[in-house]
Design a protein around this motif. Structure first.
Motif, mmCIF file in Angstrom:
data_model
loop_
_atom_site.group_PDB
_atom_site.id
_atom_site.type_symbol
_atom_site.label_atom_id
_atom_site.label_comp_id
_atom_site.label_asym_id
_atom_site.label_seq_id
_atom_site.Cartn_x
_atom_site.Cartn_y
_atom_site.Cartn_z
ATOM 1 N N SER B 36 9.782 1.682 10.575
ATOM 2 C CA SER B 36 8.839 1.473 9.471
ATOM 3 C C SER B 36 7.531 1.014 10.088
ATOM 4 N N PRO B 37 6.418 1.103 9.324
ATOM 5 C CA PRO B 37 5.137 0.683 9.897
ATOM 6 C C PRO B 37 5.068 -0.833 10.094
ATOM 7 N N ILE B 38 6.006 -1.558 9.497
ATOM 8 C CA ILE B 38 5.968 -3.025 9.546
ATOM 9 C C ILE B 38 7.000 -3.562 10.533
ATOM 10 N N ASN B 39 8.220 -3.057 10.432
ATOM 11 C CA ASN B 39 9.291 -3.538 11.302
ATOM 12 C C ASN B 39 9.552 -2.528 12.408
ATOM 13 N N ARG B 40 9.355 -2.952 13.625
ATOM 14 C CA ARG B 40 9.510 -2.047 14.744
ATOM 15 C C ARG B 40 10.971 -2.003 15.199
ATOM 16 N N ASN B 41 11.341 -0.886 15.815
ATOM 17 C CA ASN B 41 12.710 -0.669 16.265
ATOM 18 C C ASN B 41 12.710 -0.719 17.797
ATOM 19 N N ALA B 42 13.332 -1.756 18.358
ATOM 20 C CA ALA B 42 13.247 -1.994 19.812
ATOM 21 C C ALA B 42 13.820 -0.826 20.622
ATOM 22 N N ASP B 43 14.882 -0.181 20.105
ATOM 23 C CA ASP B 43 15.469 0.948 20.839
ATOM 24 C C ASP B 43 14.478 2.107 20.940
ATOM 25 N N VAL B 44 13.723 2.315 19.867
ATOM 26 C CA VAL B 44 12.716 3.389 19.879
ATOM 27 C C VAL B 44 11.550 2.989 20.775
ATOM 28 N N ALA B 107 1.038 12.737 3.209
ATOM 29 C CA ALA B 107 2.185 12.423 2.347
ATOM 30 C C ALA B 107 2.873 11.129 2.777
ATOM 31 N N VAL B 108 2.971 10.923 4.084
ATOM 32 C CA VAL B 108 3.608 9.687 4.585
ATOM 33 C C VAL B 108 2.737 8.475 4.248
ATOM 34 N N LEU B 109 1.409 8.620 4.370
ATOM 35 C CA LEU B 109 0.521 7.495 4.023
ATOM 36 C C LEU B 109 0.580 7.201 2.517
ATOM 37 N N ILE B 110 0.746 8.238 1.696
ATOM 38 C CA ILE B 110 0.946 8.017 0.250
ATOM 39 C C ILE B 110 2.241 7.243 0.027
ATOM 40 N N ARG B 111 3.278 7.642 0.754
ATOM 41 C CA ARG B 111 4.566 6.960 0.639
ATOM 42 C C ARG B 111 4.430 5.474 0.997
ATOM 43 N N PHE B 115 4.972 2.769 -1.947
ATOM 44 C CA PHE B 115 6.379 2.368 -1.903
ATOM 45 C C PHE B 115 6.592 1.159 -1.005
ATOM 46 N N VAL B 116 5.903 1.113 0.138
ATOM 47 C CA VAL B 116 6.117 0.032 1.108
ATOM 48 C C VAL B 116 5.156 -1.138 0.842
ATOM 49 N N ARG B 117 3.879 -0.831 0.572
ATOM 50 C CA ARG B 117 2.864 -1.888 0.377
ATOM 51 C C ARG B 117 3.122 -2.627 -0.944
ATOM 52 N N PRO B 118 2.992 -3.965 -0.936
ATOM 53 C CA PRO B 118 3.158 -4.711 -2.191
ATOM 54 C C PRO B 118 2.190 -4.200 -3.267
ATOM 55 N N GLU B 119 2.671 -4.118 -4.482
ATOM 56 C CA GLU B 119 1.912 -3.468 -5.550
ATOM 57 C C GLU B 119 0.501 -4.047 -5.750
#
Lengths: 201, 201
Positions: B36-44, B107-111, B115-119
């Motif tokens: 996610s743009p907020i929580n990073r995945n250490a394996d990736v 489309a991903v930035l719209i998502r 959806f991810v950003r607080p309303e």
């Protein structure tokens, strides 16, 4: 060829440095084009439906975008070595181009969030996430800093544009403190006439 | 090879369709990776400092990213034709790949924004700007819809992934109403086994 450009775009700079290195600058007519994520530029949209720069119109009238495609095209026109043709050097160059591009993407999204978006709508976790991505990218560059020496392919061009953009927009981020070996390499890379000729203003 | 993937990422899908078309699917081990743009995945992050998927680790242990680089690499491994080697077909394919990628980016930035950003922190002009970019990209695809017929290169793969992602995340956007000729082409393209095998869940 015509290039829709802005002097502060790091992606445009990547194209322009490639053009310098490939000896193609004199064949490119620059068309100034201001774009923003909110206000679209009809002249740019007419060539690139995404409304982004850089966009190139070839001498055959074909519109090409984005910066990666344009750099591949220019390399082909010049039969150059900015894009290594095959083998490990090719994959390292293209992977490093993606790394530089990703760092630029993060820096541009930080710029939009902290400069373009109205202040009450800014989201600190988003900004933090993008700065963490930028730090991680800088660390990734530092981990392979020795492998940057002596190269002049699209990978190092992209990394140099990304670091130059951070210096231009986010000097307080002080990426060099995270990456001393990269900073040493960059100090030498900056002497390239192509880099000097494309400094953002 | 190992591919860090998520079944809903359109950029991962582009890689997987390419792998199917190139006959390489059986050589790729899928490693599920939520990012996610907020929580990073250490394996990736360990493979791709940008923390994004898709990321590929080759049989030689080299990490490659992003989707464009991975598709070029897979095409090279298979000596395939997903990336045309030269001439106008190459530049059309790479340009259309950038067009599909740009539509996916919007489309991903719209998502993220809806959806991810607080309303309370959502910015309607940003959302409007990204939807306008998406409409413009769809119109750009429609303007060349006839030229999509019969192709099976990275350009049409990317465009199909972008349209499929819109259908998955933004069915109310109804891109097909803007692009009836593209919709007709897409109805046929959907029958590809590679497209069916990679439907987002």
């Amino acid at each position: 060829m015509k290039l829709f450009y802005a002097p502060t775009s790091p992606f445009v700079r990547k194209v322009m440095i490639s053009a310098h290195e490939l000896g193609l600058v004199d064949r490119i007519e620059l068309v100034p084009a201001a774009v923003s994520p909110i206000n679209r530029n009809a002249d740019v949209v007419a060539q690139n439906p995404l409304g982004k720069i850089p966009a190139l119109v070839t001498d055959d009238g074909v519109a090409l975008y984005d910066s990666r495609v344009i750099c591949q095209y220019l390399n082909s026109v010049a039969s150059g070595q900015v894009i290594p043709p095959e083998g490990p050097a090719r994959w390292t160059a293209l992977r490093d181009e993606a790394l530089g591009d990703g760092l630029m993407d993060a820096a541009v999204l930080i710029r939009y969030e902290t400069f373009v978006r109205p202040e009450p709508l800014r989201w600190q976790e988003w900004i933090d996430g993008k700065f963490e991505a930028a730090r991680s990218a800088v660390r990734g560059i530092e981990a392979q800093a020795q492998a940057l020496e002596g190269r002049n392919d699209i990978g190092v061009i992209s990394i140099a544009c990304a670091l130059g953009y951070l210096d231009f927009r986010n000097p307080e981020f002080d990426w060099a403190a995270l990456a001393p070996r990269t900073a040493k390499w960059f100090a030498g890379y900056k002497a390239h006439p192509s880099f000097q000729a494309t400094m953002p203003k």
